[in-house]
Design a protein around this motif. Structure first.
Motif, PDB file in Angstrom:
ATOM      1  N   UNK A  35       0.822  -1.211   0.000  1.00 22.69           N
ATOM      2  CA  UNK A  35       0.000   0.000   0.000  1.00 22.69           C
ATOM      3  C   UNK A  35       0.852   1.255   0.000  1.00 22.69           C
ATOM      4  N   UNK A  36       0.243   2.332  -0.454  1.00 20.13           N
ATOM      5  CA  UNK A  36       0.826   3.672  -0.380  1.00 20.13           C
ATOM      6  C   UNK A  36      -0.132   4.552   0.405  1.00 20.13           C
ATOM      7  N   UNK A  37       0.411   5.385   1.259  1.00 21.93           N
ATOM      8  CA  UNK A  37      -0.359   6.343   2.043  1.00 21.93           C
ATOM      9  C   UNK A  37       0.112   7.733   1.629  1.00 21.93           C
ATOM     10  N   UNK A  38      -0.785   8.517   1.033  1.00 25.35           N
ATOM     11  CA  UNK A  38      -0.404   9.834   0.531  1.00 25.35           C
ATOM     12  C   UNK A  38      -1.355  10.897   1.063  1.00 25.35           C
ATOM     13  N   UNK A  39      -0.815  12.073   1.432  1.00 28.98           N
ATOM     14  CA  UNK A  39      -1.675  13.136   1.965  1.00 28.98           C
ATOM     15  C   UNK A  39      -2.534  13.756   0.872  1.00 28.98           C
ATOM     16  N   UNK A  40      -3.739  14.163   1.248  1.00 23.41           N
ATOM     17  CA  UNK A  40      -4.621  14.844   0.286  1.00 23.41           C
ATOM     18  C   UNK A  40      -4.440  16.349   0.344  1.00 23.41           C
ATOM     19  N   UNK A  41      -3.764  16.839   1.401  1.00 25.67           N
ATOM     20  CA  UNK A  41      -3.610  18.274   1.581  1.00 25.67           C
ATOM     21  C   UNK A  41      -4.754  18.886   2.364  1.00 25.67           C
ATOM     22  N   UNK A  42      -5.707  18.091   2.800  1.00 21.85           N
ATOM     23  CA  UNK A  42      -6.888  18.571   3.531  1.00 21.85           C
ATOM     24  C   UNK A  42      -6.968  17.925   4.914  1.00 21.85           C
ATOM     25  N   UNK A  43      -5.857  17.412   5.425  1.00 23.53           N
ATOM     26  CA  UNK A  43      -5.866  16.718   6.712  1.00 23.53           C
ATOM     27  C   UNK A  43      -6.260  15.262   6.593  1.00 23.53           C
ATOM     28  N   UNK A  44      -6.599  14.820   5.404  1.00 25.33           N
ATOM     29  CA  UNK A  44      -6.950  13.419   5.151  1.00 25.33           C
ATOM     30  C   UNK A  44      -5.808  12.775   4.362  1.00 25.33           C
ATOM     31  N   UNK A  45      -5.890  11.466   4.228  1.00 24.23           N
ATOM     32  CA  UNK A  45      -4.878  10.700   3.498  1.00 24.23           C
ATOM     33  C   UNK A  45      -5.581   9.711   2.573  1.00 24.23           C
ATOM     34  N   UNK A  46      -4.957   9.427   1.449  1.00 25.01           N
ATOM     35  CA  UNK A  46      -5.434   8.375   0.563  1.00 25.01           C
ATOM     36  C   UNK A  46      -4.631   7.115   0.840  1.00 25.01           C
ATOM     37  N   UNK A  47      -5.346   6.011   1.028  1.00 28.53           N
ATOM     38  CA  UNK A  47      -4.741   4.703   1.210  1.00 28.53           C
ATOM     39  C   UNK A  47      -4.998   3.943  -0.079  1.00 28.53           C
ATOM     40  N   UNK A  48      -3.938   3.669  -0.830  1.00 31.33           N
ATOM     41  CA  UNK A  48      -4.032   2.947  -2.091  1.00 31.33           C
ATOM     42  C   UNK A  48      -3.343   1.602  -1.889  1.00 31.33           C
ATOM     43  N   UNK A  49      -4.058   0.509  -2.189  1.00 30.24           N
ATOM     44  CA  UNK A  49      -3.523  -0.805  -1.874  1.00 30.24           C
ATOM     45  C   UNK A  49      -3.840  -1.822  -2.950  1.00 30.24           C
ATOM     46  N   UNK A  50      -3.046  -2.892  -2.914  1.00 29.49           N
ATOM     47  CA  UNK A  50      -3.349  -4.109  -3.638  1.00 29.49           C
ATOM     48  C   UNK A  50      -3.167  -5.245  -2.640  1.00 29.49           C
ATOM     49  N   UNK A  51      -4.041  -6.232  -2.718  1.00 28.12           N
ATOM     50  CA  UNK A  51      -4.039  -7.328  -1.767  1.00 28.12           C
ATOM     51  C   UNK A  51      -3.880  -8.634  -2.530  1.00 28.12           C
ATOM     52  N   UNK A  52      -2.797  -9.338  -2.233  1.00 28.29           N
ATOM     53  CA  UNK A  52      -2.539 -10.635  -2.863  1.00 28.29           C
ATOM     54  C   UNK A  52      -2.759 -11.735  -1.824  1.00 28.29           C
ATOM     55  N   UNK A  53      -4.033 -12.036  -1.547  1.00 33.81           N
ATOM     56  CA  UNK A  53      -4.371 -13.170  -0.710  1.00 33.81           C
ATOM     57  C   UNK A  53      -4.341 -12.957   0.790  1.00 33.81           C
ATOM     58  N   UNK A  54      -4.095 -11.746   1.262  1.00 31.66           N
ATOM     59  CA  UNK A  54      -4.105 -11.465   2.701  1.00 31.66           C
ATOM     60  C   UNK A  54      -5.541 -11.281   3.189  1.00 31.66           C
ATOM     61  N   UNK A  55      -5.780 -11.399   4.495  1.00 35.43           N
ATOM     62  CA  UNK A  55      -7.122 -11.092   4.998  1.00 35.43           C
ATOM     63  C   UNK A  55      -7.434  -9.606   4.788  1.00 35.43           C
ATOM     64  N   UNK A  56      -8.703  -9.241   4.752  1.00 33.16           N
ATOM     65  CA  UNK A  56      -9.058  -7.855   4.417  1.00 33.16           C
ATOM     66  C   UNK A  56      -8.674  -6.870   5.516  1.00 33.16           C
ATOM     67  N   UNK A  57      -7.977  -5.776   5.157  1.00 36.30           N
ATOM     68  CA  UNK A  57      -7.763  -4.719   6.147  1.00 36.30           C
ATOM     69  C   UNK A  57      -9.115  -4.216   6.642  1.00 36.30           C
ATOM     70  N   UNK A  58      -9.127  -3.702   7.865  1.00 36.94           N
ATOM     71  CA  UNK A  58     -10.352  -3.184   8.462  1.00 36.94           C
ATOM     72  C   UNK A  58     -10.218  -1.676   8.639  1.00 36.94           C
ATOM     73  N   UNK A  59     -11.270  -0.951   8.278  1.00 34.67           N
ATOM     74  CA  UNK A  59     -11.267   0.506   8.356  1.00 34.67           C
ATOM     75  C   UNK A  59     -12.386   0.972   9.272  1.00 34.67           C
ATOM     76  N   UNK A  60     -12.010   1.728  10.305  1.00 37.42           N
ATOM     77  CA  UNK A  60     -12.977   2.355  11.206  1.00 37.42           C
ATOM     78  C   UNK A  60     -12.963   3.855  10.920  1.00 37.42           C
TER      79      UNK A  60
END
Length: 169
Positions: A35-60
């Protein structure tokens, strides 16, 4: 063949890894989330990922139910299709992202989906707990003292000022 894909994104990087393993005749396989974590410039971040067979990340996210980032591709294995997909989600302030290995959720006699639901409930109930405290809760309530499989965890929290707090274990 060129395996250099600098700045091309997570899917291209994993495609390159798969290509290198195949071209070198290495008979290895595995699972991963890249994954890559990049700032949006608005206090938020974009999480861009690819998953090759791992369990699903969880987002709260504040005000939302726990989301399983279920988008995934096949595990890495020579001879299997190598074309990966990547996905993006916005992490607003107050968001907590949990990445973990299958060792955390595999328990003989208990369905994996049930263990992921237990982990999701724990994450939802501890949205304001410190990152370190959340790791302790996961270790105590999900892994337990008798757990014998290897476990890797990574928690990423975007605090209210837009700063990233991480805690690997």
């Amino acid at each position: 063949a060129s395996h250099d894909h600098f700045r091309s994104g997570p899917a291209a990087a994993v495609d390159a890894l798969h290509g290198a393993v195949t071209d070198l005749g290495m008979n290895i396989s595995g699972t991963l989330v890249h994954a890559h974590l990049t700032p949006t410039g608005e206090g938020a971040w974009n999480f861009t990922w690819t998953n090759a067979g791992h369990p699903p990340p969880l987002l709260a996210r504040p005000g939302h139910p726990i989301r399983q980032l279920q988008e995934h591709d096949l595990l890495l294995y020579p001879g299997l299709p190598a074309r990966r997909t990547q996905h993006r989600v916005r992490l607003d302030p107050g968001s907590t992202l949990l990445l973990y290995t299958d060792g955390l959720i595999e328990e003989p006699g208990t369905p994996v989906d049930q263990r992921i639901q237990q982990l999701s409930r724990l994450l939802a109930e501890n949205s304001t707990t410190s990152v370190e405290g959340l790791l302790e809760q996961i270790a105590d309530q999900i892994a337990g003292p008798a757990h014998d499989d290897d476990i890797a965890l990574l928690i990423v929290r975007i605090d209210t000022s837009g700063m990233v707090r991480t805690e690997p274990s």
